[in-house]
Motif scaffolding. Structure first.
Motif, PDB file in Angstrom:
ATOM      1  N   ARG A 358     -21.589  18.831  -5.096  1.00  0.00           N
ATOM      2  CA  ARG A 358     -21.002  17.815  -5.977  1.00  0.00           C
ATOM      3  C   ARG A 358     -19.777  17.240  -5.287  1.00  0.00           C
ATOM      4  NH1 ARG A 358     -22.517  18.526 -11.382  1.00  0.00           N
ATOM      5  NH2 ARG A 358     -24.265  19.981 -11.505  1.00  0.00           N
ATOM      6  N   ALA A 360     -16.872  14.097  -5.023  1.00  0.00           N
ATOM      7  CA  ALA A 360     -16.158  12.974  -5.623  1.00  0.00           C
ATOM      8  C   ALA A 360     -15.578  12.135  -4.501  1.00  0.00           C
ATOM      9  CB  ALA A 360     -15.051  13.475  -6.540  1.00  0.00           C
ATOM     10  N   VAL A 362     -12.911   9.329  -3.816  1.00  0.00           N
ATOM     11  CA  VAL A 362     -11.763   8.725  -4.480  1.00  0.00           C
ATOM     12  C   VAL A 362     -10.981   7.877  -3.487  1.00  0.00           C
ATOM     13  CG1 VAL A 362     -11.597  10.649  -6.113  1.00  0.00           C
ATOM     14  CG2 VAL A 362     -10.243  10.697  -4.017  1.00  0.00           C
ATOM     15  N   ALA A 491     -20.811  14.062 -19.049  1.00  0.00           N
ATOM     16  CA  ALA A 491     -20.302  15.128 -18.179  1.00  0.00           C
ATOM     17  C   ALA A 491     -21.059  16.425 -18.422  1.00  0.00           C
ATOM     18  CB  ALA A 491     -18.803  15.327 -18.437  1.00  0.00           C
ATOM     19  N   VAL A 503     -20.055  10.943  -6.729  1.00  0.00           N
ATOM     20  CA  VAL A 503     -19.494  10.180  -7.841  1.00  0.00           C
ATOM     21  C   VAL A 503     -18.202   9.494  -7.419  1.00  0.00           C
ATOM     22  CG1 VAL A 503     -18.691  10.272 -10.229  1.00  0.00           C
ATOM     23  CG2 VAL A 503     -20.445  11.866  -9.459  1.00  0.00           C
ATOM     24  N   SER A 505     -15.128   7.773  -9.263  1.00  0.00           N
ATOM     25  CA  SER A 505     -14.528   7.623 -10.593  1.00  0.00           C
ATOM     26  C   SER A 505     -13.017   7.772 -10.487  1.00  0.00           C
ATOM     27  CB  SER A 505     -15.079   8.669 -11.565  1.00  0.00           C
ATOM     28  OG  SER A 505     -14.480   8.528 -12.845  1.00  0.00           O
ATOM     29  N   LEU A 508     -10.052  11.317 -13.627  1.00  0.00           N
ATOM     30  CA  LEU A 508      -9.968  12.672 -13.088  1.00  0.00           C
ATOM     31  C   LEU A 508     -10.402  13.723 -14.088  1.00  0.00           C
ATOM     32  CD1 LEU A 508      -6.703  12.600 -10.944  1.00  0.00           C
ATOM     33  CD2 LEU A 508      -9.056  12.039 -10.309  1.00  0.00           C
ATOM     34  N   LEU A 511     -14.129  13.886 -13.761  1.00  0.00           N
ATOM     35  CA  LEU A 511     -14.512  14.568 -12.526  1.00  0.00           C
ATOM     36  C   LEU A 511     -14.302  16.075 -12.637  1.00  0.00           C
ATOM     37  CD1 LEU A 511     -13.102  12.150  -9.785  1.00  0.00           C
ATOM     38  CD2 LEU A 511     -15.482  12.428 -10.507  1.00  0.00           C
ATOM     39  N   ILE A 516     -16.617  19.650  -9.580  1.00  0.00           N
ATOM     40  CA  ILE A 516     -16.706  19.046  -8.252  1.00  0.00           C
ATOM     41  C   ILE A 516     -16.442  20.094  -7.168  1.00  0.00           C
ATOM     42  CG2 ILE A 516     -15.597  17.405  -6.689  1.00  0.00           C
ATOM     43  CD1 ILE A 516     -17.401  16.078  -8.712  1.00  0.00           C
ATOM     44  N   VAL A 519     -13.852  16.891  -2.601  1.00  0.00           N
ATOM     45  CA  VAL A 519     -13.247  15.585  -2.852  1.00  0.00           C
ATOM     46  C   VAL A 519     -13.013  14.913  -1.512  1.00  0.00           C
ATOM     47  CG1 VAL A 519     -11.273  14.358  -3.797  1.00  0.00           C
ATOM     48  CG2 VAL A 519     -12.141  16.386  -4.966  1.00  0.00           C
TER      49      VAL A 519
END
Length: 536
Positions: A358, A360, A362, A491, A503, A505, A508, A511, A516, A519
Motif C-alpha cells: 500500500r 501513498a 504525496v 477506507a 493512492v 490523497s 492524511l 490515508l 499505508i 509513503v
C-alpha cells in the motif's frame, strides 16, 4: 439571539428532465455568517447550491436571498485556452480597462469596469497570497494543478465580494498548506458563506451546521463536531423512545387479547346457563344484550388504545435514522508477495511497488502527482520533468482518475459500467450499483445529472466489475466529493483489499485508515523521496 436569515427556501422542489425528483417541498433558512452544509451523497446538496446560485431553475417553490450570490462548483470546468484571469472572473474587466487605456471610449467598456478601476492591483495582492502575481493573469489554466486552480477560483470569489458565497467541496485537490490558506480565507470571509465539504477540519471553522436530510434543512448553531455529538445524543434518545413505544404497544395488544378472552368466556358461560334453563329467557336475553354492549365498548376502547400506541411507535420510528451502509466486497486478486507490481523512477533512484503493498504518493500542489499517474497508466503527461517516470509490470490495473473523466456524461450509470464490463448482465450491474447505494431511477439517469459522490460510485463500480480483478488499484484523490460517512466506508473497504494500492490523497486521515506501508513524496522538481515516517 439567532443570526438573521440570508437564504430562505419555501416549498422548494426540483425535478430533473426525466422526472426524477431531486428536492421536494424543501423549507428552511440559512443564516448569515459561515454555515457548513452537510448530508449524505445524493441528498441534493450540490443541486441546492446550484438552485440558490441561479444555475438551475426550481420546478416549484421560491428561493429568496439578501443579496447577489457567488458560486464555486465542486468540479471546475474551463474552456480550452482559459487563463488565470478568466478563472478569477476578471478577464472581461481587464480587457475593458485595456481598451479604455488604449483610447477606446465605448460605453460598454466603462460598464464592464464599473467600480473596479483598481481590479488589477487588487488581483495582484490577492494572487500574492496564494503564490501567484499579476504576471500570471494571462497564464493558461492548463499550466497549473487542480489544487492551484481551485484556490485561484476561490480567490476570484473573494475579489468579487458578493454578499453571499457558496463553495461546493472547496478542499478538493488541495494539499495541506493550501487547505490551511483556505481556512484563513474562511475565517476572514466578508459576507455570508455556505460551504459543502467532507473536510472535518474546515467544518470546525463554521458558525453553524445545516444538514440536508430526508427532505429537510435543519440548522444547528455550532461547528460539525458539536452537531455530530448533538445528533448522536438525539438518535440515542430516539432509539430509546422507539423501544419504549414498542413495549407499550405490546402491552396494549396483550391487554386487548386478554380482555377478548375474558369476554368470550363470559359469553360461553351465559349461553350454558340459558341452555340449562336456570334463569327465565327474558332475563337471560337482557343480560346477553347488556353483555354485548359492554363487550363492544370494551373492544372499541382497547382498539383505540392499540391504534394510539401504534401511532406513537410510528412517530418514534420516524425519528430513528436508518442510514444505509456502502457494502464494497473487493475480490481477492491473488497478488504474490514477491511479485513486482510497478516501478517509479526519477533518474537517480527507482522505487519498486511489490506484492500487495500500500503506497501513498504525496507532494505539494503542482508537484506533478496526477501527471505521474497519467504517465504511468496512459504513457502520457509530457509536462512532467522527463526524468520522473514509471512503468507498470502487470496488466491488471484499475485506475480511478481525479476528474472522473472516463465517464460518458450522456449515458446512464448502468451503460457506463456495462461499457467497462461488457460480459456482465445488466442485472449484475444493477446489483453492484445497489451495493453502492445507487438504486432505482438513479442508475438510469445521465451521469451528468448525478452528484459528485454518485459519479464516484459509478467510476468505482467500473473497477469492481473488472474480470479478472485488478491486481493494482490506482486512486487519484478518491475522497473528492464524498460525504463524511462514505469516506469512512471507502477506507474500510479498501483496508480489506488484498491487492496492491497506489493512492494520491491530501487527506492524511483517510490515508492513515488504509494502513499505508510506504509513503513516496514527489517534490515538484521531479525527485522522489521515500518517507515512511509521515504518519508518526
Amino acid at each position: 439571539m439567532s443570526a438573521p436569515s440570508a437564504i430562505t427556501l419555501h416549498d422548494l422542489s426540483f425535478e430533473w428532465p426525466d422526472g426524477t425528483t431531486a428536492l421536494h417541498q424543501l423549507n428552511g433558512t440559512l443564516t448569515t455568517g459561515r454555515t457548513g452544509l452537510v448530508g449524505r451523497n445524493g441528498a441534493g446538496k450540490s443541486t441546492l447550491l446550484r438552485l440558490i446560485a441561479g444555475h438551475l431553475t426550481p420546478t416549484s417553490g421560491l428561493i429568496s436571498t439578501t443579496g447577489d450570490v457567488g458560486y464555486l462548483s465542486q468540479t471546475l470546468t474551463t474552456e480550452a485556452g482559459a487563463t488565470v484571469a478568466g478563472l478569477l472572473g476578471i478577464e472581461d474587466t481587464l480587457s475593458a480597462l485595456q481598451a479604455i487605456e488604449g483610447g477606446d471610449a465605448d460605453v460598454r467598456h466603462f460598464d464592464a469596469v464599473g467600480d473596479d478601476w483598481d481590479i488589477e492591483a487588487r488581483a495582484d495582492a490577492a494572487l500574492n497570497e496564494i503564490g501567484f502575481s499579476a504576471a500570471d493573469l494571462r497564464r493558461p489554466i492548463s499550466d497549473v494543478s487542480g489544487g492551484e486552480a481551485m484556490l485561484i477560483a476561490i480567490t476570484g470569489l473573494r475579489l468579487r465580494r458578493a454578499p453571499i458565497t457558496l463553495l461546493d467541496e472547496p478542499t478538493n485537490n488541495l494539499d495541506r498548506p493550501t487547505r490551511a490558506k483556505l481556512t484563513e480565507f474562511v475565517d476572514d470571509w466578508q459576507g455570508t458563506l455556505v460551504v459543502v465539504s467532507h473536510d472535518l477540519e474546515l467544518l470546525e471553522h463554521m458558525d453553524s451546521t445545516a444538514e440536508l436530510h430526508s427532505g429537510r434543512v435543519d440548522v444547528f448553531g455550532g461547528p460539525y463536531s458539536q452537531f455530530s455529538e448533538h445528533l448522536e445524543h438525539q438518535q440515542a434518545a430516539a432509539v430509546q423512545a422507539a423501544r419504549t413505544a414498542q413495549q407499550a404497544l405490546r402491552v396494549e395488544k396483550k391487554q386487548r387479547v386478554e380482555a377478548e378472552t375474558k369476554n368470550a368466556r363470559r359469553e360461553r358461560a351465559g349461553k350454558r346457563t340459558q341452555a340449562s334453563g336456570g334463569i327465565p329467557k327474558i332475563l337471560a336475553g337482557n343480560r346477553a344484550s347488556k353483555a354485548q354492549v359492554s363487550a363492544g365498548a370494551m373492544r372499541s376502547t382497547h382498539q383505540d388504545k392499540v391504534r394510539a400506541a401504534q401511532a406513537v411507535v410510528d412517530a418514534s420510528d420516524a425519528k430513528v435514522r436508518d442510514d444505509e451502509h456502502i457494502h464494497l466486497a473487493l475480490p481477492d486478486p491473488g497478488v504474490p508477495r514477491g511479485r513486482k507490481i510497478a516501478e517509479l523512477r526519477d533518474g537517480t533512484r527507482t522505487v519498486t511497488i511489490q506484492g500487495p503493498e500500500r503506497v501513498a504518493l504525496v507532494g505539494p500542489n503542482g508537484s506533478g502527482k496526477t501527471t505521474l499517474l497519467e504517465r504511468l497508466v496512459h504513457k502520457s503527461g509530457s509536462e512532467l520533468p522527463a526524468k520522473t517516470t514509471g512503468e507498470l509490470l502487470i496488466d491488471r490495473v484499475g485506475y480511478l482518475p481525479q476528474r472522473l473523466n472516463e465517464l460518458d456524461e450522456s449515458r446512464s450509470a448502468v451503460e457506463n459500467v456495462q461499457e467497462a464490463a461488457p460480459a456482465s448482465p445488466a442485472g449484475d450491474v444493477r446489483n453492484q450499483l445497489a451495493r453502492l447505494l445507487l438504486r432505482g431511477s438513479t442508475v438510469d439517469r445521465p451521469v451528468s445529472s448525478l452528484s459528485g459522490g454518485e459519479r464516484f460510485r459509478v467510476s468505482l463500480a467500473r473497477l469492481l466489475l473488472a474480470e479478472p480483478p485488478a491486481q493494482l488499484l490506482i486512486l487519484d484523490e478518491p475522497t473528492n466529493n464524498l460525504d463524511i460517512t462514505s469516506v469512512e466506508q471507502l477506507a474500510e473497504a479498501l483496508d480489506a483489499y488484498r491487492g496492491a494500492l497506489l493512492v494520491v490523497s491530501h487527506d492524511l486521515e483517510f490515508l492513515a485508515r488504509l494502513s499505508i506501508d510506504t509513503v513516496i513524496e514527489l517534490d515538484g522538481r521531479g525527485a522522489l523521496k521515500e518517507n515512511a515516517q509521515l504518519f508518526e
